[in-house]
Design a protein around this motif. Structure first.
Motif, short mmCIF file in Angstrom:
data_model
loop_
_atom_site.label_atom_id
_atom_site.label_comp_id
_atom_site.label_asym_id
_atom_site.label_seq_id
_atom_site.Cartn_x
_atom_site.Cartn_y
_atom_site.Cartn_z
N LYS A 74 0.82 -1.22 0.00
CA LYS A 74 0.00 0.00 0.00
C LYS A 74 0.85 1.26 0.00
N ARG A 75 2.11 1.14 0.45
CA ARG A 75 3.01 2.28 0.37
C ARG A 75 3.48 2.53 -1.08
N GLY A 76 3.31 1.53 -1.93
CA GLY A 76 3.68 1.71 -3.33
C GLY A 76 4.84 0.86 -3.82
N ILE A 77 5.19 -0.19 -3.06
CA ILE A 77 6.24 -1.09 -3.54
C ILE A 77 5.59 -2.43 -3.89
N SER A 78 5.72 -2.86 -5.12
CA SER A 78 5.19 -4.19 -5.42
C SER A 78 6.29 -5.02 -6.04
N ARG A 79 6.09 -6.32 -6.08
CA ARG A 79 7.17 -7.21 -6.49
C ARG A 79 6.64 -8.47 -7.17
N THR A 80 7.54 -9.19 -7.81
CA THR A 80 7.20 -10.54 -8.28
C THR A 80 8.18 -11.50 -7.62
N PHE A 81 7.87 -12.78 -7.70
CA PHE A 81 8.77 -13.81 -7.19
C PHE A 81 9.48 -14.47 -8.36
N SER A 95 -7.61 -12.47 -10.71
CA SER A 95 -6.30 -12.35 -10.06
C SER A 95 -5.81 -10.92 -10.10
N ILE A 96 -5.99 -10.29 -11.24
CA ILE A 96 -5.55 -8.90 -11.37
C ILE A 96 -6.44 -7.98 -10.54
N ASP A 97 -7.73 -8.32 -10.47
CA ASP A 97 -8.64 -7.51 -9.67
C ASP A 97 -8.29 -7.56 -8.19
N ILE A 98 -7.72 -8.67 -7.74
CA ILE A 98 -7.33 -8.75 -6.33
C ILE A 98 -6.25 -7.71 -6.02
N GLY A 99 -5.26 -7.60 -6.90
CA GLY A 99 -4.25 -6.56 -6.71
C GLY A 99 -4.89 -5.17 -6.71
N ASN A 100 -5.84 -5.00 -7.60
CA ASN A 100 -6.55 -3.73 -7.75
C ASN A 100 -7.35 -3.39 -6.50
N ARG A 101 -8.01 -4.40 -5.91
CA ARG A 101 -8.85 -4.17 -4.73
C ARG A 101 -8.04 -3.99 -3.45
N PHE A 102 -7.02 -4.82 -3.29
CA PHE A 102 -6.35 -4.88 -1.99
C PHE A 102 -5.03 -4.11 -1.94
N GLY A 103 -4.43 -3.87 -3.09
CA GLY A 103 -3.06 -3.38 -3.09
C GLY A 103 -2.89 -1.88 -2.97
N ASN A 104 -3.97 -1.12 -2.87
CA ASN A 104 -3.81 0.32 -2.78
C ASN A 104 -4.96 0.94 -2.04
N THR A 105 -4.83 2.22 -1.76
CA THR A 105 -5.86 2.89 -0.97
C THR A 105 -6.80 3.72 -1.84
N LEU A 147 1.10 -4.50 -11.12
CA LEU A 147 0.75 -3.17 -11.64
C LEU A 147 -0.63 -2.71 -11.14
N ALA A 148 -1.52 -3.69 -10.96
CA ALA A 148 -2.87 -3.34 -10.50
C ALA A 148 -2.86 -2.72 -9.11
N THR A 149 -1.79 -2.94 -8.36
CA THR A 149 -1.71 -2.33 -7.03
C THR A 149 -1.29 -0.85 -7.10
N ARG A 150 -1.10 -0.34 -8.32
CA ARG A 150 -0.67 1.05 -8.55
C ARG A 150 0.66 1.37 -7.87
N PRO A 151 1.69 0.60 -8.17
CA PRO A 151 2.96 0.80 -7.47
C PRO A 151 3.70 2.04 -7.96
#
Ligand SMILES: Nc1ncnc2c1ncn2[C@@H]1O[C@H](COP(=O)(O)OP(=O)(O)OP(=O)(O)O)[C@@H](O)[C@H]1O
Ligand SMILES: [Mg+2]
Lengths: 238, 300
Positions: A74-81, A95-105, A147-151
C-alpha cells in the motif's frame, strides 16, 4: 526513492545479506546481479517485509522497517517472485482484480483491471484460469497483478528465468514500457548480463550478501572484481 | 389404497428420511466450516466440536433469560451468531496467530486447540453442570403430504442450514473478503504481495467457521441434547464427513454429509440409535481402505 542503510540479515549462522547499503533513484531501472545464493532474493524479502533485519530501509524518505507485506504494498512497492506465484483456480481478470482491490488505498475502479490487462496483453486469456497459462502468461499475469496495485516501484526477481530469446525480447519490451509509459521505478534481479546492460542505468553486483561493485553497467562489467566473480559463468549470460 | 401397515411404514420412513436430511444438512454446514479453516490456515482445529456446543449453550442461556416471546429464534440468531463470530475472531487473533510465527507452528497449534477443547468441555461442566440441556423446537407441528409426514422442525433445520451453506458459497464467490479467502487458500505468499492482510483473513476464516459450527449447534441441539463433553465426538463426525467426501472438495463434502445423515437415520431406525456410530465407523474404515481420497477427492 528507496534507501537501504547498513542492512544485515542472518539465518542462524548464515549471513545472507551483510551490511549492505544502496540507493535507488526515482524513475530509474536498477539492476542487481550476483551468483546463486548471493542474497539477491533475500534483499527483496527484506524490503517487502517478509523477514525482520538489522539496519534501516527507507522509501520516499520514510522508514518502512517492521511494516507487514500488505502495508508495504500500500506504500507503493510491489514485487514478483522468481517462480510465478499464481492463484490456480482464479481467472486472469480476478487475479488482477485482487491486486486492484487490496493493493492500494485508491477508490475501487473496475476500469483499472481492463487497463492492466491491455497493458500486459492478456486480453485473449482474461477469462482463463490462471493455472492453465504457460510460463510467459504467468509472468505477464504476475506483473499485471503487481501493476494493478498502482505501485511507484516494481521489483522483479529474475523475470527472464526459463524464457527463450523471443520471450526475453517481449518481457524486456514490457519492462521498458512500464518504466517509460507508466513512470514506475524498477529494480530487476537478473542472471542474463545482456538484459541488465541493455535495460539498467545502475547495476549492483553482490556476492555472499556483500557489495562487490556498483555503478553504470558498462563500468561494472569491466571491473576486475566482477570479472573474477563471474569467471566461468560466461555460458549462462545469454 | 394402501393397507394400514403400509401407511404406517410410509409415515415412519418419511419421518426418518427428513430427519436424515436435516441432520445431513447440518453436517454439511459443519464439514464446510472445517474444510474452510484447514484449507486457508493449514491448521486443524481440535476444539471445533466444542464450538458446536458453544452455539447450543449461548442459545440456551438466552432462552432461559429471555424466554421465546421476543422474536423467538430470530432474536437468538441475531444475538448469538455475532457472539460466535467475535469469540472465533479473538481466539484466532490472540491465541492461535502468535504461534504461527514459531518454527513448528503446526504442532503448537494442534496442542493449543486440543487444550482449548479440554478447557471448554470443563468450562461448560462448571458453568452449566453435567446435566444435559435441550432447546425448544424452532417450529412445532407436522406437515402431511399425502401419505408422508414431515415435522416442521426438521424442515426448518434443513432450510436454515441449506440457507447457511448457500450464503457461505455466495460470500466466497462474490464478495471482497471471499475473494481474499480464496486467494490466501491457494497461495499465501502471492496473496501477501498483492496487498492482502493474511492475518486478518486467517482470523475472519476462523470466525466464520465458528459461526458455521455454532449455528449447526443451535439447530441440532433442538433434536439432541447439549452435552458438555460431546465436542470430541462432534468433531470426529465433521471429520468423517470431510474424509468421506474428499479432503478439500466442497461438493464431495456436501454429498457425503447427506449420505451420512440419511444412513445414520435409517440405521438408527432399523437397529437402534447407538448403531449409527458403528455404521459411521465402518464407513470411515471402508473409505480409507477402498477410496482413501474420498468420494470426490483429487487422489494422489
Ligand atoms: N528463509 C531462509 N532460511 C534460511 N536460509 C535462507 C532463507 N532464505 C534464503 N536463505 C539463504 O540465504 C542465502 C541467499 O539466498 P537468496 O535466495 O537470497 O539467494 P539469491 O541470490 O536469490 O540466489 P538465486 O540466484 O539462486 O536466486 C542462501 O544461502 C540461502 O540458502
Ligand atoms: Mg533468488
Amino acid at each position: 526513492m528507496l534507501k537501504l542503510s547498513n542492512v544485515t540479515k542472518r539465518f542462524g549462522s548464515l549471513v545472507a545479506v551483510n551490511d549492505l547499503s544502496l540507493e535507488v533513484e526515482k524513475g530509474q531501472i536498477y539492476g542487481i546481479a550476483g551468483p546463486n545464493g548471493a542474497g539477491k532474493s533475500t534483499i527483496y524479502n527484506l524490503i517487502t517485509g517478509f523477514y525482520s533485519y538489522e539496519g534501516k530501509i527507507e522509501f520516499e524518505g520514510k522508514p518502512i522497517n517492521g511494516l507487514r507485506p500488505y502495508q508495504i504494498v500500500k506504500r507503493g512497492i510491489s514485487r514478483t517472485f522468481q517462480i510465478p506465484q499464481t492463484f490456480p483456480s482464479l481467472s486472469v481478470e480476478d487475479s488482477i482484480d485482487i491486486g486492484n482491490r487490496f493493493g492500494n488505498t485508491a477508490a475501487y475502479s473496475r476500469k483499472r483491471v481492463d487497463e492492466v490487462i491491455d497493458f500486459v496483453n492478456l486480453n485473449r486469456e482474461r477469462k482463463h484460469k490462471t493455472g492453465t497459462l504457460d510460463l510467459l502468461g504467468k509472468k505477464k499475469l504476475m506483473i499485471g497483478a503487481a501493476l494493478a496495485t498502482r505501485p511507484k516501484m516494481l521489483m522483479l526477481d529474475e523475470p527472464m528465468a526459463g524464457s527463450n530469446a523471443h520471450e526475453i525480447k517481449a518481457l524486456m519490451e514490457l519492462i521498458r514500457r512500464i518504466n517509460q509509459e507508466l513512470g514506475i521505478t524498477i529494480i530487476i534481479i537478473e542472471h542474463f548480463m545482456k538484459v541488465l546492460t541493455e535495460l539498467t542505468e545502475t547495476l549492483l553486483i553482490i556476492e555472499t550478501g556483500t557489495e562487490i561493485c556498483c555503478g553504470h553497467p558498462a563500468e561494472v562489467t569491466n571491473d576486475p572484481a566482477v570479472i573474477e566473480c563471474y569467471l566461468g559463468r560466461e555460458d549462462d549470460q545469454g | 389404497m394402501f393397507s394400514e401397515d403400509t401407511v404406517l411404514l410410509l409415515y415412519e420412513m418419511s419421518d426418518v428420511l427428513i430427519a436424515g436430511l436435516s441432520n445431513g444438512s447440518v453436517y454439511a454446514l459443519m464439514a464446510l466450516g472445517m474444510t474452510l479453516v484447514y484449507g486457508v490456515t493449514k491448521a486443524f482445529n481440535f476444539a471445533y466440536g466444542d464450538f458446536f456446543n458453544m452455539g447450543g449453550y449461548f442459545a440456551w442461556m438466552l432462552i432461559i433469560g429471555l424466554g421465546l416471546q421476543f422474536g423467538g429464534y430470530v432474536t437468538i440468531f441475531i444475538v448469538v451468531l455475532p457472539m460466535l463470530f467475535g469469540v472465533g475472531y479473538a481466539m484466532e487473533k490472540f491465541l492461535i496467530s502468535p504461534l504461527r510465527k514459531r518454527a513448528d507452528w503446526e504442532n503448537r497449534i494442534m496442542m493449543l486447540t486440543l487444550g482449548l477443547a479440554l478447557f471448554l468441555t470443563n468450562l461448560y461442566m462448571v458453568v452449566f453442570g453435567v446435566k444435559l440441556k435441550s432447546l425448544p423446537a424452532i417450529l412445532d407441528g407436522i406437515l402431511e403430504v399425502g401419505e408422508f409426514v414431515f415435522s416442521y422442525q426438521d424442515i426448518m433445520i434443513f432450510c436454515l442450514s441449506l440457507g447457511g451453506i448457500l450464503l457461505f458459497g455466495w460470500t466466497l464467490n462474490n464478495t471482497r473478503t471471499g475473494m481474499a479467502v480464496r486467494a490466501v487458500a491457494q497461495n499465501p505468499a502471492g496473496a501477501k504481495i498483492v496487498g492482502i492482510n493474511i492475518g486478518r483473513i486467517f482470523a475472519a476464516t476462523f470466525a466464520i467457521s465458528t459461526v458455521m459450527v455454532g449455528f449447526g449447534g443451535i439447530l441440532l441441539s433442538q433434536k439432541l441434547f447439549i452435552n458438555p463433553s460431546s465436542g470430541g465426538a462432534i468433531m470426529v463426525k465433521a471429520w468423517v464427513v470431510t474424509a468421506f467426501g474428499g479432503m478439500g472438495s466442497i461438493r464431495g463434502g456436501l454429498v457425503a454429509a447427506f449420505i451420512i445423515g440419511i444412513m445414520e437415520a435409517f440405521v438408527g431406525w432399523i437397529f437402534g440409535m447407538s448403531y449409527g456410530i458403528i455404521a459411521l465407523f465402518i464407513l470411515l474404515l471402508g473409505t480409507l481402505i477402498i477410496r482413501p481420497q474420498g468420494l470426490m477427492g483429487k487422489g494422489e
